[in-house]
Enzyme design. Sequence first.
Site, PDB file in Angstrom:
ATOM      1  N   GLU B  52       0.816  -1.223   0.000  1.00 50.65           N
ATOM      2  CA  GLU B  52       0.000   0.000   0.000  1.00 50.65           C
ATOM      3  C   GLU B  52       0.845   1.267   0.000  1.00 50.65           C
ATOM      4  O   GLU B  52       0.426   2.296  -0.514  1.00 50.65           O
ATOM      5  CB  GLU B  52      -0.959  -0.004   1.187  1.00 50.65           C
ATOM      6  CG  GLU B  52      -2.072  -1.045   1.098  1.00 50.65           C
ATOM      7  CD  GLU B  52      -1.665  -2.400   1.662  1.00 50.65           C
ATOM      8  OE1 GLU B  52      -0.465  -2.607   1.952  1.00 50.65           O
ATOM      9  OE2 GLU B  52      -2.560  -3.269   1.797  1.00 50.65           O
ATOM     10  N   PHE B 114     -11.653  -7.437  13.997  1.00 49.68           N
ATOM     11  CA  PHE B 114     -10.581  -7.796  13.071  1.00 49.68           C
ATOM     12  C   PHE B 114     -10.293  -6.678  12.072  1.00 49.68           C
ATOM     13  O   PHE B 114     -11.189  -6.174  11.392  1.00 49.68           O
ATOM     14  CB  PHE B 114     -10.949  -9.088  12.316  1.00 49.68           C
ATOM     15  CG  PHE B 114      -9.863  -9.538  11.381  1.00 49.68           C
ATOM     16  CD1 PHE B 114      -8.608  -9.893  11.871  1.00 49.68           C
ATOM     17  CD2 PHE B 114     -10.079  -9.586  10.020  1.00 49.68           C
ATOM     18  CE1 PHE B 114      -7.593 -10.289  11.007  1.00 49.68           C
ATOM     19  CE2 PHE B 114      -9.068  -9.987   9.152  1.00 49.68           C
ATOM     20  CZ  PHE B 114      -7.821 -10.338   9.646  1.00 49.68           C
ATOM     21  N   GLN B 115      -9.043  -6.283  12.003  1.00 46.69           N
ATOM     22  CA  GLN B 115      -8.570  -5.249  11.077  1.00 46.69           C
ATOM     23  C   GLN B 115      -9.312  -3.924  11.218  1.00 46.69           C
ATOM     24  O   GLN B 115      -9.476  -3.180  10.264  1.00 46.69           O
ATOM     25  CB  GLN B 115      -8.635  -5.749   9.627  1.00 46.69           C
ATOM     26  CG  GLN B 115      -7.669  -6.909   9.411  1.00 46.69           C
ATOM     27  CD  GLN B 115      -7.454  -7.236   7.952  1.00 46.69           C
ATOM     28  OE1 GLN B 115      -8.327  -7.040   7.131  1.00 46.69           O
ATOM     29  NE2 GLN B 115      -6.267  -7.750   7.652  1.00 46.69           N
ATOM     30  N   LYS B 164     -17.649  -1.109   5.628  1.00 49.75           N
ATOM     31  CA  LYS B 164     -18.136  -2.091   4.654  1.00 49.75           C
ATOM     32  C   LYS B 164     -19.658  -2.031   4.489  1.00 49.75           C
ATOM     33  O   LYS B 164     -20.163  -2.157   3.379  1.00 49.75           O
ATOM     34  CB  LYS B 164     -17.713  -3.478   5.117  1.00 49.75           C
ATOM     35  CG  LYS B 164     -17.835  -4.544   4.064  1.00 49.75           C
ATOM     36  CD  LYS B 164     -17.226  -5.847   4.577  1.00 49.75           C
ATOM     37  CE  LYS B 164     -17.261  -6.930   3.517  1.00 49.75           C
ATOM     38  NZ  LYS B 164     -16.592  -8.148   3.988  1.00 49.75           N
ATOM     39  N   MET B 471      24.028   8.824   2.183  1.00 52.82           N
ATOM     40  CA  MET B 471      23.882  10.138   2.795  1.00 52.82           C
ATOM     41  C   MET B 471      24.173  10.089   4.291  1.00 52.82           C
ATOM     42  O   MET B 471      24.783  10.999   4.841  1.00 52.82           O
ATOM     43  CB  MET B 471      22.480  10.697   2.537  1.00 52.82           C
ATOM     44  CG  MET B 471      22.295  12.119   2.998  1.00 52.82           C
ATOM     45  SD  MET B 471      23.486  13.236   2.253  1.00 52.82           S
ATOM     46  CE  MET B 471      22.552  13.875   0.870  1.00 52.82           C
TER      47      MET B 471
HETATM   48  C1  LIG Z   1      12.170   5.786   5.250  1.00 50.30           C
HETATM   49  C2  LIG Z   1      13.462   6.421   5.572  1.00 50.30           C
HETATM   50  N1  LIG Z   1      14.308   5.848   6.439  1.00 50.30           N
HETATM   51  C3  LIG Z   1      15.501   6.435   6.726  1.00 50.30           C
HETATM   52  C4  LIG Z   1      15.860   7.613   6.159  1.00 50.30           C
HETATM   53  C5  LIG Z   1      17.171   8.276   6.514  1.00 50.30           C
HETATM   54  N2  LIG Z   1      18.045   8.366   5.356  1.00 50.30           N
HETATM   55  C6  LIG Z   1      18.157   9.465   4.596  1.00 50.30           C
HETATM   56  S1  LIG Z   1      19.177   9.288   3.299  1.00 50.30           S
HETATM   57  C7  LIG Z   1      19.524   7.701   3.727  1.00 50.30           C
HETATM   58  C8  LIG Z   1      20.472   6.877   2.915  1.00 50.30           C
HETATM   59  C9  LIG Z   1      19.881   6.474   1.629  1.00 50.30           C
HETATM   60  O1  LIG Z   1      20.698   5.489   1.068  1.00 50.30           O
HETATM   61  P1  LIG Z   1      20.534   5.072  -0.442  1.00 50.30           P
HETATM   62  O2  LIG Z   1      19.112   4.848  -0.766  1.00 50.30           O
HETATM   63  O3  LIG Z   1      21.463   3.956  -0.731  1.00 50.30           O
HETATM   64  O4  LIG Z   1      20.980   6.381  -1.211  1.00 50.30           O
HETATM   65  P2  LIG Z   1      22.389   7.134  -1.231  1.00 50.30           P
HETATM   66  O5  LIG Z   1      22.374   8.164  -0.141  1.00 50.30           O
HETATM   67  O6  LIG Z   1      23.461   6.113  -1.007  1.00 50.30           O
HETATM   68  O7  LIG Z   1      22.451   7.759  -2.574  1.00 50.30           O
HETATM   69  C10 LIG Z   1      18.837   7.341   4.891  1.00 50.30           C
HETATM   70  C11 LIG Z   1      18.929   6.039   5.558  1.00 50.30           C
HETATM   71  C12 LIG Z   1      14.923   8.194   5.256  1.00 50.30           C
HETATM   72  N3  LIG Z   1      15.165   9.363   4.657  1.00 50.30           N
HETATM   73  N4  LIG Z   1      13.768   7.582   4.969  1.00 50.30           N
END
Ligand SMILES: Cc1ncc(C[n+]2csc(CCOP(=O)(O)OP(=O)(O)O)c2C)c(N)n1
Lengths: 168, 571
Positions: B52, B114-115, B164, B471
Amino acid sequence: MSDFQKRHNISLYVENKPGVTIRIALVFARRGYNIESFVGSPAQDSRYSRINIEATGDSQTLHLMLEQLNRLVDVIHAREYSDEDVIQKELALIKVRCDNNSRTEILQISDAFKCRNVDISDTTMTFQVTGKSSKIDAVSKMLDKYGVLEVVRTGKLLIARGEEETSW
Amino acid sequence: MNKKQCTAATKLIEILKKQGVECIFGLPGGSAIPLYDALALSDMKLVLTRHEQGATHMADGYARSSGKPGVVLVTSGPGATNTLTGVMTAMMDSVPIVVLCGQQLTSNLGLDTFQEADVSGMSYPIVKHSFLVKDPNELPSVINQAFHIANTGRPGPVIVDLPKDVTSALIDEDTTGEFTLPGYVVRKEGNLDSIKEAAAMISKAEKPILMVGHGAVISGAGQEIKAIVEKMQIPVTNTLLGKGCFPESHELNLGMPGMHGTAYANMALCECDLLVSIGARWDDRIAGSPSDFLPQAKKIHIDIDPVEINKTVQVDCSIIGDAKSVLNSLYGYLEKGNTQRWIKLIRRLKREYPLKYKKEGKLRAQHVIEEMSRLTKGEAIVTTDVGQHQMWAAQFFKTEHTRHFLSSGGAGTMGFGFPAAIGAQLANPGRIVVAVVGDGGFQMTLPELSTAVNEKLPIKILLINNRYLGMVRQWQHMFYDNRLSGVDLEGNPDFVKLAGAYGCKGFRVKRSADVRKVLGAALAYNDGPCIIDAEVEKYDNVFPMVPSGAGLDKMLLSMPRNKLEKPKGGT
Ligand SMILES: Cc1ncc(C[n+]2csc(CCOP(=O)(O)OP(=O)(O)O)c2C)c(N)n1
């Protein structure tokens, strides 16, 4: 003066629908505003409700919060009133401990504040007080030395003066 | 005579059609079965997703790329809660989506059946509005309200909870869907006095800059901005979400400002004497320190949402209204000033501080992205995920058209990019759609590969594979003595084989010399989605960088030798 802990009177005119109260309360909670009192009841037109909220926080946040309240789909109007530009009343019930010695004194005080005696027992008296919130504060302070057992307050009611419509 | 009746669910689909809905994204379950049954009896297109969250990002990508609301249809409880990340993402970026959730029987609400979950209750802080429909006769009106609220004023997500028994109930076929919303007012035109005041400030400014945000994109103010830029000779910077509203190839375009903005945008901002925000909300990625944000500059803010005015940065003049309408009227009051010296400085900054990266040695993410940008000539719709690749895409994918760069800005939701591309491709069948994703984020919504394959969508998934949550690794490198914690993506799958498993095409590029060839082959492949696994340098950091919470004058152009203080800002 730091206005960090200033009290604000906010009056809202809202649609009478489920969830309205939570949506409004969330706006306050999210910005760390403490709600001191909250009064809600149906308006003349029963599709709507009036809500009066007294809350503490800084004025800058208040301005933003009013916009956030007005942004809610179910809120028709939200605005702040200073104490001067609106009539404000509150009702309180005050229960005081009393005995034969103190009863007369207590009745004198309650008379001076035009309180109504709504319940009396061997050991207690309960008064109804109406007026500005500051008056209610004063009464309960005066009665304090006899032993105030309980104070139940409605919270502030606001109504605009003259022809003006409240919370518009 | 009895009136003709139909189920409320049937009526709902009919109303969706009247609202111009072309397709619905979702996944069914017990309490949504009456709704899915009505779908089966109609000719409405259903895009069956694998999760979803994916459905909401698809609806979001559909909406961002087309301007039309995206529609999601899921079941109660976990189905509905799985949409909340996508709903929050749409809320933060003002995207119109309508999320229809099945719900337990009205008589079961609040009983932990449920749900059963209080979905409208959970939604309050992250929606523009939400409804719980208890009376089937009100359903048509509520659906119309949902669309109206989602897509007018400052757009946003709307959740409709549909028990529902309500959707199964029979209602008169001609039940009208009329409504009034006395508490919902959309202000379009700006106050004339404020517009005149702004015009005088702009006319008189010697070093003005326009900052174009998502509000400008949403209102479709591209032409108006161009007209003002050309008449007044004012340079333009665009926020991440404002990309493309004003062409980035234009000589007066400065690209993105802020934390990972271009050096010339940030330097110009530090010099300007007037900054005009057009539907940009002084986000903390730009105004990291709002109380002393560019103190030398006067500020004008044009926004449709009064909440945004003076929310963080205090402005000198504000106009509440729709950007297009406001700019249209503003244009007439502008008097051409003299910005020649300013433009000369801007040209010099652009020349002296270009975006750069090393082309020799290991394959660079920037190189792959820049080449993809060159090959698609500004015509591709680009979606991104969140992380380093997102910032490199913002820097190096030059966007020429409005609604051609879709990224989760406010929420920074990993997993957004790929499903958003599915929505964008469905809304724009003839266009090239490129999803620039990281190896971390892609894996969060990866199962939607099935969805893309089923729909035969020729999306180019440009996977910037650095085997790190890049990042976060960059922050740990820069501010936490390179103590890497929880960022190594050891155990990643072989993405080309994975593509194969989904019946999707896989390409791999490892060497700089092969970039053009491989990207060319991927662009030529149109039988369905493809993954381009770009194995890039693992330790690259995104620059320029303004540490969070700092002023733009604290911008770093490269990794400094001395130890850096931990940033003051939140994230
Ligand atoms: C749902 C979610 N969880 C954690 C984060 C924290 N976060 C921001 S950037 C990042 C790294 C992303 O890694 P990747 O997708 O490999 O991209 P890259 O930065 O290596 O280009 C994380 C964990 C986020 N923004 N969103």
